[in-house]
Design an enzyme around this catalytic site. Structure first.
Site, short mmCIF file in Angstrom:
data_model
loop_
_atom_site.label_atom_id
_atom_site.label_comp_id
_atom_site.label_asym_id
_atom_site.label_seq_id
_atom_site.Cartn_x
_atom_site.Cartn_y
_atom_site.Cartn_z
N CYS A 173 0.87 -1.17 0.00
CA CYS A 173 0.00 0.00 0.00
C CYS A 173 0.91 1.22 0.00
O CYS A 173 2.08 1.11 -0.38
CB CYS A 173 -0.99 -0.03 1.17
SG CYS A 173 -0.27 -0.12 2.82
C1 RB5 Z 1 -1.25 5.82 1.81
O1 RB5 Z 1 -1.03 7.13 2.17
C2 RB5 Z 1 -2.31 5.16 2.62
O2 RB5 Z 1 -3.49 5.84 2.57
C3 RB5 Z 1 -2.54 3.72 2.21
O3 RB5 Z 1 -2.11 3.41 0.93
C4 RB5 Z 1 -1.85 2.79 3.15
O4 RB5 Z 1 -0.51 3.15 3.27
C5 RB5 Z 1 -2.46 2.63 4.45
O5 RB5 Z 1 -1.82 2.18 5.40
#
Ligand code: RB5
Length: 152
Positions: free
Chosen positions: A66
């Site tokens: 993520c």
């Molecule tokens: C990235 O900023 C966030 O929103 C998502 O992709 C993830 O990192 C959540 O933990």
């Protein structure tokens, strides 16, 4: 090895590049999305699907991506039996397997460059859990989890 690979939209590009790299290493990849970087994908659902597939023995390991790697790890660890660790360096990636017997590692596309991410994933996949002292400590984590769920 059969590797589940999943991301949210924030890590779609990294997912594509890691998919190619893992296949080039000779492993099978099962792709859990995202399908593009424009369509928002909530990371918890992806983490739950990959973690459940590991528990069901449909996958050997998982790589979750993520923006930061953090949400994926937090979500995957909510699936009983799963140990997921965020790793952005090769030493941690190796120890996630060898010390913690983590079935999943997570990485953040906004945190790590592609070449290092490839190496981190490679080291993790090529590591094996040795058992021994580490097994005793991991078993303590398993026991705590089982005691929690046994309370109902
Ligand atoms: C990235 O900023 C966030 O929103 C998502 O992709 C993830 O990192 C959540 O933990």
């Amino acid at each position: 090895m059969k590797i589940g690979l999943g991301s949210d939209h924030n890590a779609h590009s990294l997912k594509i590049q890691l998919c190619k790299h893992i296949e080039e290493l000779g492993h099978e990849v099962v792709d859990y999305g995202s399908n593009d970087s424009c369509t928002a994908v909530d990371y918890p659902g992806v983490a739950f699907r990959v973690a459940t597939a590991i528990n069901d023995k449909e996958l050997d390991r998982g790589i979750l991506l993520c923006g930061t790697g953090l949400g994926m790890a937090i979500a995957a660890c909510k699936v009983p039996g799963i140990r997921a660790a965020t790793t952005h360096d090769v030493y941690s990636a190796e120890r996630a397997c060898k010390s913690n017997n983590a079935q999943i590692i997570t990485l953040g596309e906004k945190v790590i460059g592609v070449e290092l991410a490839k190496k981190v994933v490679e080291v993790y996949i090529e590591s094996t859990f040795p058992g021994g002292d580490s097994a005793r400590k991991v078993q303590q984590i398993v026991n705590q989890e089982q005691a929690f769920y046994a309370k109902g």
